[in-house]
Scaffold this motif. Structure first.
Motif, mmCIF file in Angstrom:
data_model
loop_
_atom_site.group_PDB
_atom_site.id
_atom_site.type_symbol
_atom_site.label_atom_id
_atom_site.label_comp_id
_atom_site.label_asym_id
_atom_site.label_seq_id
_atom_site.Cartn_x
_atom_site.Cartn_y
_atom_site.Cartn_z
ATOM 1 N N ILE A 298 -7.165 1.385 -5.230
ATOM 2 C CA ILE A 298 -7.748 0.929 -4.149
ATOM 3 C C ILE A 298 -9.289 0.608 -4.460
ATOM 4 O O ILE A 298 -9.572 -0.308 -3.828
ATOM 5 N N PHE B 122 -10.020 -1.080 3.222
ATOM 6 C CA PHE B 122 -9.365 -2.153 2.759
ATOM 7 C C PHE B 122 -8.374 -2.795 3.878
ATOM 8 O O PHE B 122 -8.285 -4.019 3.715
ATOM 9 N N VAL C 289 -0.741 -1.136 -4.465
ATOM 10 C CA VAL C 289 -2.277 -0.454 -4.366
ATOM 11 C C VAL C 289 -2.144 0.724 -3.861
ATOM 12 O O VAL C 289 -1.380 0.972 -2.954
ATOM 13 N N PRO D 58 -4.638 4.599 -3.484
ATOM 14 C CA PRO D 58 -5.873 5.385 -3.512
ATOM 15 C C PRO D 58 -5.710 6.819 -4.776
ATOM 16 O O PRO D 58 -6.386 7.343 -4.995
ATOM 17 N N LEU E 144 0.795 -1.265 0.077
ATOM 18 C CA LEU E 144 0.002 -0.004 -0.078
ATOM 19 C C LEU E 144 0.879 1.210 -0.014
ATOM 20 O O LEU E 144 1.686 1.461 0.892
ATOM 21 N N ASP F 10 -11.271 4.777 2.213
ATOM 22 C CA ASP F 10 -11.377 3.552 1.169
ATOM 23 C C ASP F 10 -9.773 2.690 1.671
ATOM 24 O O ASP F 10 -10.121 1.420 1.706
ATOM 25 N N VAL F 11 -8.947 3.580 2.122
ATOM 26 C CA VAL F 11 -7.619 2.789 2.720
ATOM 27 C C VAL F 11 -8.030 1.899 4.005
ATOM 28 O O VAL F 11 -7.695 0.922 4.138
#
Length: 186
Positions: free
Chosen positions: A62, A94, A36, A38, A9, A90-91
């Motif tokens: 993401i 996830f 990955v 955002p 990430l 969103d993170v």
């Protein structure tokens, strides 16, 4: 042969050394990985010591990343990157999926911050870069000054200097989980 698939990430300002070393190590182990992010662009800029480093292609946005498709999540350091990631909803969703599914989560340096923001640190032993020790303690975590700390599905390291131990231990834990899933494999 079962291969592990890892999510790394990142956002602008990620620790270039940590990502390059992780990519190299896990590629040698036969793992696949995706960066990955955002970010809405195609690239994330790294941070290399005291200045911007190279830009890296984002493999998966993401919104397109399915947490169930990965065996582990790695959140490398880079205070700029992690500060961008930690409050992104969103993170958080996830990362929370990895927590809920008891998948391995590896953090380096500041990489632990998103876990603080979702309330996952309380009562857990963890390490990080020393500058966020108080953040961890204020979130109810138990900070340890060790190269690597393993607590349940959480593997944490202080700095990029600890990466060889971090990589080795993450690999060993993934391999031991494989043995549980496939006890007769050799």
């Amino acid at each position: 042969m079962l291969m592990f698939h890892l999510a790394i990430l990142v956002s602008d300002g990620f620790d270039e050394q940590a990502v390059k070393a992780s990519q190299s190590y896990f590629k040698k182990q036969g793992y696949s990985y995706e960066l990955v992010s955002p970010k809405k662009s195609e690239f994330a800029r790294s941070w290399s010591y005291k200045d911007w480093g190279a830009s890296y292609a984002i493999d998966r946005h993401i919104h397109e990343a399915d947490p169930t498709a990965y065996d582990a999540l790695i959140m490398p350091g880079g205070a700029l990157s992690i500060d961008n990631l930690r409050t992104d909803s969103d993170v958080q969703t996830f990362v929370q999926s990895f927590v809920c599914n008891n998948k391995l989560i590896g953090t380096l340096c500041h990489g632990v911050w998103p876990l603080l923001d979702i309330g996952y640190i309380r009562g857990k032993h963890i390490t990080s870069v020393r500058t966020i020790k108080v953040d961890i303690e204020n979130a109810g975590g138990i900070w340890e000054d060790e190269p690597v700390v393993v607590y349940g599905n959480l593997i944490s390291s202080r700095t990029s200097d600890d990466m060889p131990d971090f990589h080795r231990i993450l690999h060993e834990i993934l391999q031991s989980r494989l043995q549980v899933l496939r006890p007769n494999s050799s």
